[in-house]
Design a protein around this motif. Structure first.
Motif, PDB file in Angstrom:
ATOM      1  N   LEU A 173      35.620  34.593  29.108  1.00 36.51           N
ATOM      2  CA  LEU A 173      35.851  33.276  29.688  1.00 36.51           C
ATOM      3  C   LEU A 173      34.900  33.111  30.861  1.00 36.51           C
ATOM      4  O   LEU A 173      34.773  34.013  31.689  1.00 36.51           O
ATOM      5  CB  LEU A 173      37.297  33.138  30.182  1.00 36.51           C
ATOM      6  N   ARG A 174      34.237  31.958  30.949  1.00 35.27           N
ATOM      7  CA  ARG A 174      33.310  31.666  32.055  1.00 35.27           C
ATOM      8  C   ARG A 174      33.539  30.244  32.504  1.00 35.27           C
ATOM      9  O   ARG A 174      33.545  29.327  31.684  1.00 35.27           O
ATOM     10  CB  ARG A 174      31.856  31.801  31.597  1.00 35.27           C
ATOM     11  N   GLY A 175      33.728  30.048  33.821  1.00 34.92           N
ATOM     12  CA  GLY A 175      33.905  28.691  34.291  1.00 34.92           C
ATOM     13  C   GLY A 175      34.168  28.575  35.770  1.00 34.92           C
ATOM     14  O   GLY A 175      34.128  29.560  36.503  1.00 34.92           O
ATOM     15  N   GLY A 176      34.444  27.340  36.188  1.00 35.55           N
ATOM     16  CA  GLY A 176      34.687  27.016  37.587  1.00 35.55           C
ATOM     17  C   GLY A 176      35.989  27.617  38.084  1.00 35.55           C
ATOM     18  O   GLY A 176      37.062  27.326  37.566  1.00 35.55           O
TER      19      GLY A 176
ATOM     20  N   VAL B  85      44.295  34.836  33.804  1.00 34.26           N
ATOM     21  CA  VAL B  85      43.218  33.863  33.961  1.00 34.26           C
ATOM     22  C   VAL B  85      43.306  32.863  32.815  1.00 34.26           C
ATOM     23  O   VAL B  85      43.268  33.247  31.646  1.00 34.26           O
ATOM     24  CB  VAL B  85      41.837  34.548  33.982  1.00 34.26           C
ATOM     25  N   LEU B  86      43.415  31.579  33.172  1.00 36.39           N
ATOM     26  CA  LEU B  86      43.534  30.494  32.200  1.00 36.39           C
ATOM     27  C   LEU B  86      42.238  29.700  32.171  1.00 36.39           C
ATOM     28  O   LEU B  86      41.742  29.261  33.213  1.00 36.39           O
ATOM     29  CB  LEU B  86      44.689  29.560  32.572  1.00 36.39           C
ATOM     30  N   CYS B  87      41.721  29.494  30.964  1.00 36.80           N
ATOM     31  CA  CYS B  87      40.504  28.724  30.727  1.00 36.80           C
ATOM     32  C   CYS B  87      40.896  27.384  30.129  1.00 36.80           C
ATOM     33  O   CYS B  87      41.603  27.338  29.119  1.00 36.80           O
ATOM     34  CB  CYS B  87      39.629  29.515  29.753  1.00 36.80           C
ATOM     35  N   VAL B  88      40.452  26.286  30.742  1.00 36.63           N
ATOM     36  CA  VAL B  88      40.674  24.946  30.200  1.00 36.63           C
ATOM     37  C   VAL B  88      39.355  24.531  29.554  1.00 36.63           C
ATOM     38  O   VAL B  88      38.334  24.402  30.227  1.00 36.63           O
ATOM     39  CB  VAL B  88      41.081  23.953  31.313  1.00 36.63           C
TER      40      VAL B  88
ATOM     41  N   ARG C  56      48.849  34.000  43.694  1.00 38.14           N
ATOM     42  CA  ARG C  56      48.462  35.395  43.890  1.00 38.14           C
ATOM     43  C   ARG C  56      48.002  36.044  42.583  1.00 38.14           C
ATOM     44  O   ARG C  56      47.054  36.822  42.567  1.00 38.14           O
ATOM     45  CB  ARG C  56      49.630  36.173  44.491  1.00 38.14           C
ATOM     46  N   LEU C  57      48.673  35.713  41.473  1.00 45.28           N
ATOM     47  CA  LEU C  57      48.368  36.339  40.191  1.00 45.28           C
ATOM     48  C   LEU C  57      47.880  35.354  39.130  1.00 45.28           C
ATOM     49  O   LEU C  57      47.891  35.666  37.940  1.00 45.28           O
ATOM     50  CB  LEU C  57      49.607  37.074  39.666  1.00 45.28           C
ATOM     51  N   HIS C  58      47.465  34.154  39.566  1.00 43.57           N
ATOM     52  CA  HIS C  58      47.025  33.147  38.597  1.00 43.57           C
ATOM     53  C   HIS C  58      45.710  32.497  39.023  1.00 43.57           C
ATOM     54  O   HIS C  58      45.588  32.029  40.155  1.00 43.57           O
ATOM     55  CB  HIS C  58      48.098  32.072  38.411  1.00 43.57           C
ATOM     56  N   VAL C  59      44.766  32.480  38.068  1.00 42.05           N
ATOM     57  CA  VAL C  59      43.457  31.868  38.277  1.00 42.05           C
ATOM     58  C   VAL C  59      43.234  30.872  37.142  1.00 42.05           C
ATOM     59  O   VAL C  59      43.597  31.138  35.993  1.00 42.05           O
ATOM     60  CB  VAL C  59      42.344  32.940  38.252  1.00 42.05           C
ATOM     61  N   MET C  60      42.644  29.729  37.467  1.00 39.50           N
ATOM     62  CA  MET C  60      42.262  28.757  36.454  1.00 39.50           C
ATOM     63  C   MET C  60      40.741  28.593  36.490  1.00 39.50           C
ATOM     64  O   MET C  60      40.148  28.520  37.574  1.00 39.50           O
ATOM     65  CB  MET C  60      42.926  27.395  36.700  1.00 39.50           C
ATOM     66  N   LEU C  61      40.148  28.551  35.308  1.00 39.45           N
ATOM     67  CA  LEU C  61      38.720  28.277  35.167  1.00 39.45           C
ATOM     68  C   LEU C  61      38.595  26.919  34.484  1.00 39.45           C
ATOM     69  O   LEU C  61      39.032  26.742  33.350  1.00 39.45           O
ATOM     70  CB  LEU C  61      38.033  29.351  34.319  1.00 39.45           C
ATOM     71  N   ASP C  62      38.035  25.949  35.219  1.00 41.66           N
ATOM     72  CA  ASP C  62      37.930  24.590  34.698  1.00 41.66           C
ATOM     73  C   ASP C  62      36.780  23.890  35.412  1.00 41.66           C
ATOM     74  O   ASP C  62      36.840  23.753  36.637  1.00 41.66           O
ATOM     75  CB  ASP C  62      39.242  23.838  34.917  1.00 41.66           C
ATOM     76  N   PRO C  63      35.739  23.459  34.704  1.00 43.54           N
ATOM     77  CA  PRO C  63      35.515  23.568  33.278  1.00 43.54           C
ATOM     78  C   PRO C  63      35.251  25.019  32.889  1.00 43.54           C
ATOM     79  O   PRO C  63      34.890  25.843  33.735  1.00 43.54           O
ATOM     80  CB  PRO C  63      34.284  22.706  33.041  1.00 43.54           C
TER      81      PRO C  63
END
Length: 125
Positions: free
Chosen positions: A95-98, A77-80, A104-111
């Motif tokens: 990490l908390r965000g959009g 999980v990547l947080c921008v 399959r194995l990658h999530v982005m949280l932005d903002p």
């Protein structure tokens, strides 16, 4: 800006790490995040996700910070974010965000907001 659709309560059932935008959620752990991930979220909706785990990547491009938790072979999980809040590799973070599924194995949280994880019995960060 177009209005966003709110997802029905049923979407959040069995997904405590997910919430309506900017609402509290119970952070998932690296071990249990995979079972909570939805395959998709409607394009006109925003859903937030919270996760806690050890920082596996932290870097900046001078304007933004990129903070990741969890390690392969599991979901990463990547947080921008705009601030790393003095976090370092290996630190436990929340990490908390959009939420946005990138694979399959990658999530982005932005903002996203990245903060130190609260220690059991310790004060809130």
């Amino acid at each position: 800006m177009l209005a966003q659709s709110l997802l029905p309560d049923a979407f959040f059932r069995d997904r405590p790490a997910f919430s309506q935008p900017e609402q509290p959620a119970k952070p998932a752990s690296c071990a249990d995040v995979a079972r909570q991930l939805p395959e998709s979220v409607p394009a006109d909706s925003r859903v937030d996700m919270a996760i806690t785990g050890p920082i596996s990547l932290i870097q900046t491009d001078g304007a933004l910070w990129y903070v990741a938790v969890c390690a392969e072979p599991g979901v990463r999980v990547l947080c921008v974010t705009y601030s790393a809040n003095d976090l370092k590799l290996g630190d436990q973070a929340v990490l908390r965000g959009g939420y946005s599924r990138q694979g399959r194995l990658h999530v982005m949280l932005d903002p996203c907001l990245a903060s130190p994880a609260k220690e059991e019995g310790g004060p809130e960060p």
